[in-house]
Write an enzyme that holds these catalytic residues in place. Structure first.
Site, PDB file in Angstrom:
ATOM      1  N   HIS A  49       3.080  -8.745   3.072  1.00  0.00           N
ATOM      2  CA  HIS A  49       3.997  -7.534   3.083  1.00  0.00           C
ATOM      3  C   HIS A  49       3.416  -6.763   4.088  1.00  0.00           C
ATOM      4  O   HIS A  49       2.421  -6.796   5.032  1.00  0.00           O
ATOM      5  CB  HIS A  49       3.295  -6.873   1.774  1.00  0.00           C
ATOM      6  CG  HIS A  49       1.888  -6.180   1.707  1.00  0.00           C
ATOM      7  ND1 HIS A  49       0.867  -7.058   0.993  1.00  0.00           N
ATOM      8  CD2 HIS A  49       1.408  -5.315   2.320  1.00  0.00           C
ATOM      9  CE1 HIS A  49      -0.065  -6.272   1.168  1.00  0.00           C
ATOM     10  NE2 HIS A  49       0.060  -5.252   1.839  1.00  0.00           N
TER      11      HIS A  49
HETATM   12  P1  TYD Z   1      -1.332  -7.500  -4.224  1.00  0.00           P
HETATM   13  O1  TYD Z   1      -0.656  -6.539  -3.438  1.00  0.00           O
HETATM   14  O2  TYD Z   1      -0.580  -8.754  -4.685  1.00  0.00           O
HETATM   15  O3  TYD Z   1      -2.575  -7.965  -2.980  1.00  0.00           O
HETATM   16  P2  TYD Z   1      -2.547  -8.778  -1.695  1.00  0.00           P
HETATM   17  O4  TYD Z   1      -1.563  -7.846  -0.759  1.00  0.00           O
HETATM   18  O5  TYD Z   1      -3.743  -8.833  -1.055  1.00  0.00           O
HETATM   19  O6  TYD Z   1      -2.010 -10.257  -1.792  1.00  0.00           O
HETATM   20  O7  TYD Z   1      -2.312  -6.845  -5.288  1.00  0.00           O
HETATM   21  C1  TYD Z   1      -2.782  -7.381  -6.217  1.00  0.00           C
HETATM   22  C2  TYD Z   1      -2.655  -6.682  -7.655  1.00  0.00           C
HETATM   23  O8  TYD Z   1      -3.229  -5.389  -7.735  1.00  0.00           O
HETATM   24  C3  TYD Z   1      -1.053  -6.350  -7.875  1.00  0.00           C
HETATM   25  O9  TYD Z   1      -0.923  -6.444  -9.159  1.00  0.00           O
HETATM   26  C4  TYD Z   1      -0.914  -4.711  -7.365  1.00  0.00           C
HETATM   27  C5  TYD Z   1      -2.595  -4.448  -7.572  1.00  0.00           C
HETATM   28  N1  TYD Z   1      -3.111  -3.347  -6.921  1.00  0.00           N
HETATM   29  C6  TYD Z   1      -3.337  -2.300  -7.523  1.00  0.00           C
HETATM   30  O10 TYD Z   1      -2.991  -1.886  -8.594  1.00  0.00           O
HETATM   31  N2  TYD Z   1      -3.943  -1.352  -6.578  1.00  0.00           N
HETATM   32  C7  TYD Z   1      -4.155  -1.262  -5.286  1.00  0.00           C
HETATM   33  O11 TYD Z   1      -4.572  -0.263  -4.765  1.00  0.00           O
HETATM   34  C8  TYD Z   1      -3.686  -2.557  -4.733  1.00  0.00           C
HETATM   35  C9  TYD Z   1      -4.019  -2.800  -3.314  1.00  0.00           C
HETATM   36  C10 TYD Z   1      -3.240  -3.443  -5.679  1.00  0.00           C
END
Ligand code: TYD
Length: 133
Positions: A49
């Site tokens: 992302h």
């Molecule tokens: P995700 O964005 O998929 O992580 P990455 O980009 O590292 O692959 O995030 C994992 C899960 O955590 C997703 O359900 C969103 C949640 N999340 C939060 O609730 N708060 C946060 O600050 C972050 C970064 C993620």
């Protein structure tokens, strides 16, 4: 520039080492959120992302990982393997994180609260956002 490193001062003494991170000084923004990734399974690739506005500093406080960065024009892979080095990423940088060592703990400091609407999770949408930028 796609990113910059910020090297933190280590306070070493005979007991060990300490690093302090402070709002608007060692960290060039006001920290609103901290999260960390740990226990990442073998072979996993995370991220995929970019952010519309969010700025972040990413520090591998234990172990190592690699991060692929793409600003739509240039691509680069950066190794994160030092607890005294932060990777400062501004907005509109596509990132993928991989090659996590078993002991990797990735600390992330962000200048905004979690907001799913700030995420661009589709690469073509990211390229469009850059073009319109
Ligand atoms: P995700 O964005 O998929 O992580 P990455 O980009 O590292 O692959 O995030 C994992 C899960 O955590 C997703 O359900 C969103 C949640 N999340 C939060 O609730 N708060 C946060 O600050 C972050 C970064 C993620």
């Amino acid at each position: 520039m796609m990113y910059r490193f910020i090297d933190f001062e280590i306070k070493d003494d005979c007991r060990g080492s300490l690093i302090t991170l402070e709002n608007n000084s060692t960290i060039p923004f006001n920290i609103k959120r901290v999260y960390y990734l740990f226990n990442t399974k073998k072979g996993v690739r995370r991220g995929f992302h970019a952010h519309k506005k969010l700025e972040q500093i990413i520090i591998s406080i234990s172990g190592s990982c690699k991060i692929f960065l793409d600003n739509g024009l240039h691509r680069e892979v950066v190794l994160l393997n030092r607890p005294d080095r932060g990777l400062f990423l501004k907005s509109l940088i596509w990132r993928e994180i991989y090659d996590f060592s078993k002991d990797c703990i990735l600390l992330v400091l962000a200048n905004e609260y979690y907001d799913e609407s700030d995420y661009i999770r589709d690469y073509n949408e990211f390229l469009k956002e850059i073009e319109n930028g």
